[in-house]
Design a protein around this motif. Structure first.
Motif, mmCIF file in Angstrom:
data_model
loop_
_atom_site.group_PDB
_atom_site.id
_atom_site.type_symbol
_atom_site.label_atom_id
_atom_site.label_comp_id
_atom_site.label_asym_id
_atom_site.label_seq_id
_atom_site.Cartn_x
_atom_site.Cartn_y
_atom_site.Cartn_z
ATOM 1 N N LEU A 1 0.817 -1.214 0.000
ATOM 2 C CA LEU A 1 0.000 0.000 0.000
ATOM 3 C C LEU A 1 0.852 1.266 0.000
ATOM 4 O O LEU A 1 0.441 2.294 -0.543
ATOM 5 C CB LEU A 1 -0.938 0.014 1.201
ATOM 6 C CG LEU A 1 -2.125 -0.921 1.124
ATOM 7 C CD1 LEU A 1 -2.872 -0.951 2.459
ATOM 8 C CD2 LEU A 1 -3.072 -0.507 0.010
ATOM 9 N N SER A 2 2.025 1.189 0.616
ATOM 10 C CA SER A 2 2.899 2.372 0.671
ATOM 11 C C SER A 2 3.894 2.418 -0.483
ATOM 12 O O SER A 2 4.770 3.273 -0.510
ATOM 13 C CB SER A 2 3.627 2.426 2.016
ATOM 14 O OG SER A 2 4.458 1.304 2.166
ATOM 15 N N PRO B 1 8.828 -10.002 4.325
ATOM 16 C CA PRO B 1 8.463 -8.591 4.178
ATOM 17 C C PRO B 1 9.019 -7.707 5.293
ATOM 18 O O PRO B 1 9.091 -8.111 6.450
ATOM 19 C CB PRO B 1 6.935 -8.603 4.210
ATOM 20 C CG PRO B 1 6.543 -9.910 4.756
ATOM 21 C CD PRO B 1 7.671 -10.854 4.563
ATOM 22 N N VAL B 2 9.418 -6.515 4.882
ATOM 23 C CA VAL B 2 9.897 -5.490 5.802
ATOM 24 C C VAL B 2 9.096 -4.229 5.516
ATOM 25 O O VAL B 2 9.029 -3.772 4.370
ATOM 26 C CB VAL B 2 11.403 -5.211 5.613
ATOM 27 C CG1 VAL B 2 11.855 -4.078 6.513
ATOM 28 C CG2 VAL B 2 12.223 -6.461 5.866
ATOM 29 N N LEU B 3 8.474 -3.688 6.547
ATOM 30 C CA LEU B 3 7.693 -2.457 6.412
ATOM 31 C C LEU B 3 8.522 -1.304 6.946
ATOM 32 O O LEU B 3 9.000 -1.337 8.077
ATOM 33 C CB LEU B 3 6.382 -2.569 7.193
ATOM 34 C CG LEU B 3 5.528 -1.306 7.247
ATOM 35 C CD1 LEU B 3 5.031 -0.929 5.853
ATOM 36 C CD2 LEU B 3 4.367 -1.489 8.207
ATOM 37 N N GLU B 4 8.710 -0.279 6.116
ATOM 38 C CA GLU B 4 9.422 0.924 6.532
ATOM 39 C C GLU B 4 8.426 2.066 6.614
ATOM 40 O O GLU B 4 7.686 2.317 5.654
ATOM 41 C CB GLU B 4 10.519 1.280 5.532
ATOM 42 C CG GLU B 4 11.671 0.327 5.519
ATOM 43 C CD GLU B 4 12.816 0.797 4.630
ATOM 44 O OE1 GLU B 4 12.644 1.768 3.872
ATOM 45 O OE2 GLU B 4 13.890 0.187 4.705
ATOM 46 N N LEU B 5 8.419 2.750 7.754
ATOM 47 C CA LEU B 5 7.562 3.914 7.953
ATOM 48 C C LEU B 5 8.378 5.030 8.572
ATOM 49 O O LEU B 5 9.161 4.799 9.493
ATOM 50 C CB LEU B 5 6.394 3.581 8.885
ATOM 51 C CG LEU B 5 5.387 2.552 8.410
ATOM 52 C CD1 LEU B 5 4.369 2.271 9.513
ATOM 53 C CD2 LEU B 5 4.685 3.026 7.157
ATOM 54 N N LEU B 6 8.196 6.239 8.067
ATOM 55 C CA LEU B 6 8.839 7.412 8.646
ATOM 56 C C LEU B 6 7.838 8.047 9.606
ATOM 57 O O LEU B 6 6.789 8.531 9.191
ATOM 58 C CB LEU B 6 9.249 8.401 7.560
ATOM 59 C CG LEU B 6 10.024 9.621 8.018
ATOM 60 C CD1 LEU B 6 11.345 9.211 8.667
ATOM 61 C CD2 LEU B 6 10.284 10.557 6.855
ATOM 62 N N ARG C 1 11.568 0.256 10.883
ATOM 63 C CA ARG C 1 11.533 -0.934 10.025
ATOM 64 C C ARG C 1 11.013 -2.081 10.876
ATOM 65 O O ARG C 1 11.490 -2.283 11.990
ATOM 66 C CB ARG C 1 12.922 -1.280 9.493
ATOM 67 C CG ARG C 1 13.425 -0.295 8.492
ATOM 68 C CD ARG C 1 14.743 -0.746 7.908
ATOM 69 N NE ARG C 1 15.176 0.224 6.923
ATOM 70 C CZ ARG C 1 16.412 0.651 6.796
ATOM 71 N NH1 ARG C 1 17.355 0.180 7.577
ATOM 72 N NH2 ARG C 1 16.720 1.531 5.877
ATOM 73 N N ALA C 2 10.055 -2.831 10.331
ATOM 74 C CA ALA C 2 9.470 -3.945 11.074
ATOM 75 C C ALA C 2 9.477 -5.197 10.214
ATOM 76 O O ALA C 2 9.191 -5.142 9.012
ATOM 77 C CB ALA C 2 8.045 -3.614 11.491
ATOM 78 N N SER C 3 9.835 -6.323 10.840
ATOM 79 C CA SER C 3 9.816 -7.612 10.162
ATOM 80 C C SER C 3 9.619 -8.705 11.203
ATOM 81 O O SER C 3 9.776 -8.471 12.398
ATOM 82 C CB SER C 3 11.115 -7.848 9.389
ATOM 83 O OG SER C 3 12.208 -7.907 10.275
ATOM 84 N N VAL C 4 9.261 -9.887 10.736
ATOM 85 C CA VAL C 4 9.130 -11.045 11.621
ATOM 86 C C VAL C 4 10.427 -11.829 11.527
ATOM 87 O O VAL C 4 10.873 -12.183 10.436
ATOM 88 C CB VAL C 4 7.931 -11.933 11.219
ATOM 89 C CG1 VAL C 4 7.880 -13.189 12.063
ATOM 90 C CG2 VAL C 4 6.632 -11.144 11.336
ATOM 91 N N GLU C 5 11.043 -12.065 12.677
ATOM 92 C CA GLU C 5 12.334 -12.742 12.738
ATOM 93 C C GLU C 5 12.271 -13.921 13.692
ATOM 94 O O GLU C 5 11.655 -13.826 14.750
ATOM 95 C CB GLU C 5 13.419 -11.773 13.226
ATOM 96 C CG GLU C 5 13.563 -10.521 12.384
ATOM 97 C CD GLU C 5 14.084 -10.785 10.996
ATOM 98 O OE1 GLU C 5 14.827 -11.775 10.816
ATOM 99 O OE2 GLU C 5 13.744 -10.016 10.087
ATOM 100 N N PRO C 6 12.923 -15.027 13.332
ATOM 101 C CA PRO C 6 13.002 -16.151 14.263
ATOM 102 C C PRO C 6 14.136 -15.936 15.258
ATOM 103 O O PRO C 6 15.153 -15.330 14.940
ATOM 104 C CB PRO C 6 13.298 -17.338 13.351
ATOM 105 C CG PRO C 6 14.017 -16.737 12.179
ATOM 106 C CD PRO C 6 13.476 -15.342 12.015
ATOM 107 N N ALA C 7 13.930 -16.420 16.466
ATOM 108 C CA ALA C 7 14.977 -16.429 17.489
ATOM 109 C C ALA C 7 14.729 -17.656 18.348
ATOM 110 O O ALA C 7 13.782 -17.686 19.125
ATOM 111 C CB ALA C 7 14.949 -15.160 18.321
#
Length: 163
Positions: A55-56, A64-69, A76-82
């Motif tokens: 959408l942006s 996927p990585v979402l970047e928002l100012l 920057r937001a993403s789903v990461e395994p740990a």
């Protein structure tokens, strides 16, 4: 005592339709809020991030990585395994500045639920948060964590500026 017989299969469906019960009895939209799951899974969060990125106008990758100012903070937001868990990893990049904060002050931030790191290549500090997906309940809580990270980064920026 009353005996009841239950029919199944196509014959029962034809009989229900013949008697005027052609629509499903169960209303899926009538699920109460308390009956909904208490957590949102990795697939749902990845899908949300991908949809918002599209959408942006951002490129959407397999992860996927979402970047928002948000104000002066680039999140920057993403789903990461740990380990065995999945986390919503949210970073907040502060505007470029001089790296004058001692390393001991940076280490203390981890106790507050986030890390404040120095990115030498970009000449800026970065706030890093890892939120377990099991603590997120819905799409709104994901977006709240992005805003919370930007707010933490803004607070760090004020502290670095001596305000």
């Amino acid at each position: 005592m009353t005996d009841a017989a239950v029919c199944g299969g196509p014959w029962a469906v034809m009989r229900l339709r013949h008697n005027g019960l052609s629509k499903p009895v169960f209303n899926e939209e009538a699920i109460l809020e308390e009956d909904r799951p208490d957590t949102i899974g990795g697939y749902e969060v990845k899908s949300l991030l991908a949809d918002l990125a599209r959408l942006s106008g951002q490129q959407v990758q397999a992860r996927p990585v979402l970047e928002l100012l948000i104000g002066d903070i680039l999140t920057r937001a993403s789903v990461e395994p740990a380990g065995l868990d999945l986390y919503l990893c949210v970073t907040g990049l502060l505007p470029p500045c001089d790296g004058g904060l001692p390393l001991s002050a940076l280490a203390d931030r981890q106790q507050a639920g986030f890390e404040l790191l120095w990115h030498a290549d970009h000449g800026r500090y970065v706030v890093v948060r890892k939120i377990p997906l099991r603590s997120l309940t819905d799409e709104r809580s994901v977006m709240d964590e992005l805003l919370n990270t930007a707010e933490l980064a803004q607070g760090c920026l004020k502290e670095l500026a001596g305000k």
